[in-house]
Design an enzyme around this catalytic site. Structure first.
Site, PDB file in Angstrom:
ATOM      1  N   LYS A 115     -10.213  -8.030  -1.363  1.00  0.00           N
ATOM      2  CA  LYS A 115     -10.263  -8.915  -0.188  1.00  0.00           C
ATOM      3  C   LYS A 115     -11.107  -8.347   0.940  1.00  0.00           C
ATOM      4  CE  LYS A 115      -5.774 -10.933  -1.258  1.00  0.00           C
ATOM      5  NZ  LYS A 115      -5.478 -12.352  -1.214  1.00  0.00           N
ATOM      6  N   GLU A 202      -4.869  -8.299   8.830  1.00  0.00           N
ATOM      7  CA  GLU A 202      -5.517  -9.500   9.368  1.00  0.00           C
ATOM      8  C   GLU A 202      -4.671 -10.016  10.512  1.00  0.00           C
ATOM      9  OE1 GLU A 202      -5.855 -12.715   6.523  1.00  0.00           O
ATOM     10  OE2 GLU A 202      -7.218 -11.532   5.291  1.00  0.00           O
ATOM     11  N   ARG A 294     -11.639 -18.393 -10.565  1.00  0.00           N
ATOM     12  CA  ARG A 294     -11.093 -18.924 -11.825  1.00  0.00           C
ATOM     13  C   ARG A 294     -10.673 -20.363 -11.597  1.00  0.00           C
ATOM     14  NH1 ARG A 294      -6.009 -19.297  -9.673  1.00  0.00           N
ATOM     15  NH2 ARG A 294      -5.573 -17.655  -8.195  1.00  0.00           N
TER      16      ARG A 294
HETATM   17  P1  ADP Z   1      -3.167 -14.586  -2.441  1.00  0.00           P
HETATM   18  O1  ADP Z   1      -4.326 -13.790  -2.946  1.00  0.00           O
HETATM   19  O2  ADP Z   1      -1.867 -14.012  -2.810  1.00  0.00           O
HETATM   20  O3  ADP Z   1      -3.318 -16.046  -2.722  1.00  0.00           O
HETATM   21  P2  ADP Z   1      -3.983 -15.212   0.260  1.00  0.00           P
HETATM   22  O4  ADP Z   1      -4.771 -14.225   1.057  1.00  0.00           O
HETATM   23  O5  ADP Z   1      -4.729 -16.349  -0.321  1.00  0.00           O
HETATM   24  O6  ADP Z   1      -3.217 -14.404  -0.858  1.00  0.00           O
HETATM   25  O7  ADP Z   1      -2.775 -15.750   1.139  1.00  0.00           O
HETATM   26  C1  ADP Z   1      -1.738 -16.539   0.569  1.00  0.00           C
HETATM   27  C2  ADP Z   1      -0.983 -17.291   1.659  1.00  0.00           C
HETATM   28  O8  ADP Z   1      -0.469 -16.362   2.642  1.00  0.00           O
HETATM   29  C3  ADP Z   1      -1.820 -18.262   2.455  1.00  0.00           C
HETATM   30  O9  ADP Z   1      -1.933 -19.528   1.838  1.00  0.00           O
HETATM   31  C4  ADP Z   1      -1.048 -18.336   3.769  1.00  0.00           C
HETATM   32  O10 ADP Z   1       0.071 -19.174   3.662  1.00  0.00           O
HETATM   33  C5  ADP Z   1      -0.565 -16.911   3.943  1.00  0.00           C
HETATM   34  N1  ADP Z   1      -1.528 -16.120   4.735  1.00  0.00           N
HETATM   35  C6  ADP Z   1      -2.436 -15.240   4.242  1.00  0.00           C
HETATM   36  N2  ADP Z   1      -3.158 -14.689   5.240  1.00  0.00           N
HETATM   37  C7  ADP Z   1      -2.713 -15.216   6.398  1.00  0.00           C
HETATM   38  C8  ADP Z   1      -3.060 -15.060   7.789  1.00  0.00           C
HETATM   39  N3  ADP Z   1      -4.008 -14.211   8.188  1.00  0.00           N
HETATM   40  N4  ADP Z   1      -2.366 -15.794   8.697  1.00  0.00           N
HETATM   41  C9  ADP Z   1      -1.401 -16.656   8.303  1.00  0.00           C
HETATM   42  N5  ADP Z   1      -1.033 -16.847   7.031  1.00  0.00           N
HETATM   43  C10 ADP Z   1      -1.670 -16.147   6.070  1.00  0.00           C
HETATM   44 MG    MG Z   2      -4.905 -17.236  -2.102  1.00  0.00          MG
END
Ligand code: ADP
Ligand code: MG
Ligand code: ADP
Length: 480
Positions: A115, A202, A294
């Site tokens: 990431k 983040e 994917r």
């Molecule tokens: P994964 O790789 O597990 O899918 P993501 O980075 O896509 O992880 O995040 C999954 C979920 O976590 C998002 O859909 C959101 O609901 C929450 N999330 C992730 N990052 C943030 C953020 N910076 N602020 C608020 N919610 C977040």
């Molecule tokens: Mg995700």
């Protein structure tokens, strides 16, 4: 030319891919572990290879799967989602063995699966994102970096595993004490879960909508998007309900997000199908989150509203074809909603109900209804895999029509044996905010009443008895 394509997956997605392979006139090779020996994907495939007793370790065994592929003279491998789908070493092993990997290059998977690297590539391309750190230094220095970030941007912050996925490895941190307590734990857990102890921070987007864009790209420089999906209805950062397109009314904003997604895919040198995920805050600012390299579980909703077969297109692109359509050919018609029907008890913290036998399986049908499942009457749900039984996707002309259709389907769905998420979803489709299309990632936290329902066992059993009589001795009522 007939190609042999191995499906390195199980469950509903294995069946989904096998169908596309067979529709294209190619030969589908399934792999399976012992707990799956009654699974449908083995029976539907043209050939099936037993790869071990598992559980899970053999589906994750790159060497075994490559060996099987070579032994069976396979031309290409489709990894589905989960398991090896986002493992760059697997894509690399395919490349090194002259097997086509149905997805982007191993280098792209490596870059985007990290990431922090993904954020760097996107920042260089000018894609908007929330402030964040690089990988934190191990031990005390990293804790100090985290505290400084929090002091600058304020709590809450998100502590994320750099190699995380599937909603795991994400922690919401509210204050310094919690940060100090959880920092080492987060590292250790990341190491255990993803074999990488890197974590980063983040800034949190408060009560965001999760909006993502489906991308398709060929190897000849054409990249198009297939519009948006809203996946805000989540539990513990994992999606439960997915919708296409996003219900945000500002079409120019959605168009801008889609264009940004195409730009992001180009910046990453992306080819094949992918998903660019964004968070949108209450002021309608949008931020890049990650790219999933994917096919997604929720690709079905996009297929319903665009008419484009994403898996078929994935295969054709991987076999070297150009994209058959341009951006202007992609038209979004109506709405689609997908619900993940899991063998879980929503009233008991979504406890998995694996190990139970489906004694009655009676699915809804009719106009605008699509089922992607792999269970059948008499099937015992293995305990050792995830609990997704079937994805119910409905399509309608308007949002209201789609919700009405979904409600009708859920009412007509009868799965007896394991408890499922169906009654919970029935509450959800009857809930006011959902009906208004008003939700963000806090939706379930704000609606505890959705967990309050009673399944009328006598009614279910009565129907089960009636159906059992009708289907006497017919063990399989699942339509392939
Ligand atoms: P994964 O790789 O597990 O899918 P993501 O980075 O896509 O992880 O995040 C999954 C979920 O976590 C998002 O859909 C959101 O609901 C929450 N999330 C992730 N990052 C943030 C953020 N910076 N602020 C608020 N919610 C977040
Ligand atoms: Mg995700
Ligand atoms: P086929 O495999 O039937 O030859 P193509 O390779 O042309 O299909 O396209 C792959 C996918 O894209 C299919 O699902 C098809 O329905 C869709 N598609 C093809 N052409 C268009 C178009 N002009 N507009 C929208 N979708 C299209």
């Amino acid at each position: 030319m007939k190609k042999k394509i191995l499906v390195a997956n199980r469950g509903e997605i294995a069946l989904r891919i096998i169908r596309a392979i067979q529709e294209l006139g190619h030969i589908a090779v399934a792999v399976y572990e012992t707990p799956d020996n009654a699974a449908l994907h083995i029976r539907v495939a043209n050939e099936a290879v037993w790869i071990g007793d598992g559980p899970r370790v053999d589906y994750l065994d790159i060497e075994k799967i490559i060996t099987a592929a070579k032994h069976y003279n396979v031309d290409a491998i489709h990894p589905g989602y989960g398991f090896l789908a986002e493992n760059p070493d697997f894509a690399k092993a395919c490349e090194d063995n002259d097997i086509i990997f149905i997805g982007p290059s191993s280098q792209v998977i490596r870059d985007l699966g990290d990431k922090v690297t993904a954020r760097r590539i996107m920042a260089e391309a000018g894609i908007p994102m929330v402030p964040g750190t690089q990988n934190l230094t191990a031990a005390d220095a990293g804790e100090q970096e985290a505290l400084e970030f929090a002091a600058k941007y304020g709590y809450p912050i998100m502590l994320k595993a750099t190699s995380g996925g599937g909603g795991r490895g994400i922690r919401l941190i509210e204050n310094d004490e919690q940060l100090k307590a959880e920092y080492p734990v987060a590292r250790a857990e990341a190491k255990a879960a993803f074999n990488d102890d890197n974590v980063y921070i983040e800034k949190v987007v408060i009560r965001p909508k999760h909006v993502e864009v489906q991308i398709m790209a060929d190897r000849f420089g054409t990249t198009v998007h297939l519009g948006t999906r809203d996946c805000s209805i989540q539990r513990r950062n994992q999606k439960l309900v997915e919708i296409a397109p996003s219900l945000i009314k500002d079409q120019s904003l959605l168009d801008e997000i889609c264009d940004t997604a195409v730009k992001a895919a180009r910046a990453a040198k992306y080819f094949n199908a992918g998903t660019v995920e964004f968070l949108i805050d209450s002021e309608m600012n949008y931020y890049f989150m990650e790219i999933n390299t994917r096919v997604q579980v929720e690709h079905t909703v996009t297929e319903m509203v665009t008419g484009i077969d994403i898996v078929r297109t994935q295969i054709k692109l991987a076999l070297g074809k150009k994209l058959a359509f341009a951006q202007d050919d992609v038209q979004i018609r109506g709405y689609a909603i997908e619900m993940r029907i899991n063998a879980e008890d929503p009233q008991n913290d979504f406890m998995p109900e694996g190990g139970k036998t489906v004694s009655v399986y009676r699915s809804p049908g009719g106009y605008g209804v699509r089922l992607d499942g792999f269970v059948y009457q008499g099937f015992t749900v293995p305990e050792v895999y995830d609990s997704l039984l079937v994805k119910l996707t409905v399509h309608g002309f308007s949002w209201n029509e789609t919700v009405d259709r979904l409600r009708r389907c859920l009412k007509n769905y009868n799965i007896t044996g394991p408890k499922t998420t169906i009654p919970f979803y029935l509450n959800l489709v009857n809930e006011h905010d959902f009906q208004q299309g008003d939700f963000n990632t806090s939706y379930l936290d704000n609606h505890p009443e959705l967990f309050d329902y009673k399944v009328d066992a006598s009614e279910v059993n009565k129907l089960a008895r009636l159906i059992a009589e009708i289907h006497q001795k017919k063990e399989n009522t699942y339509a392939i």
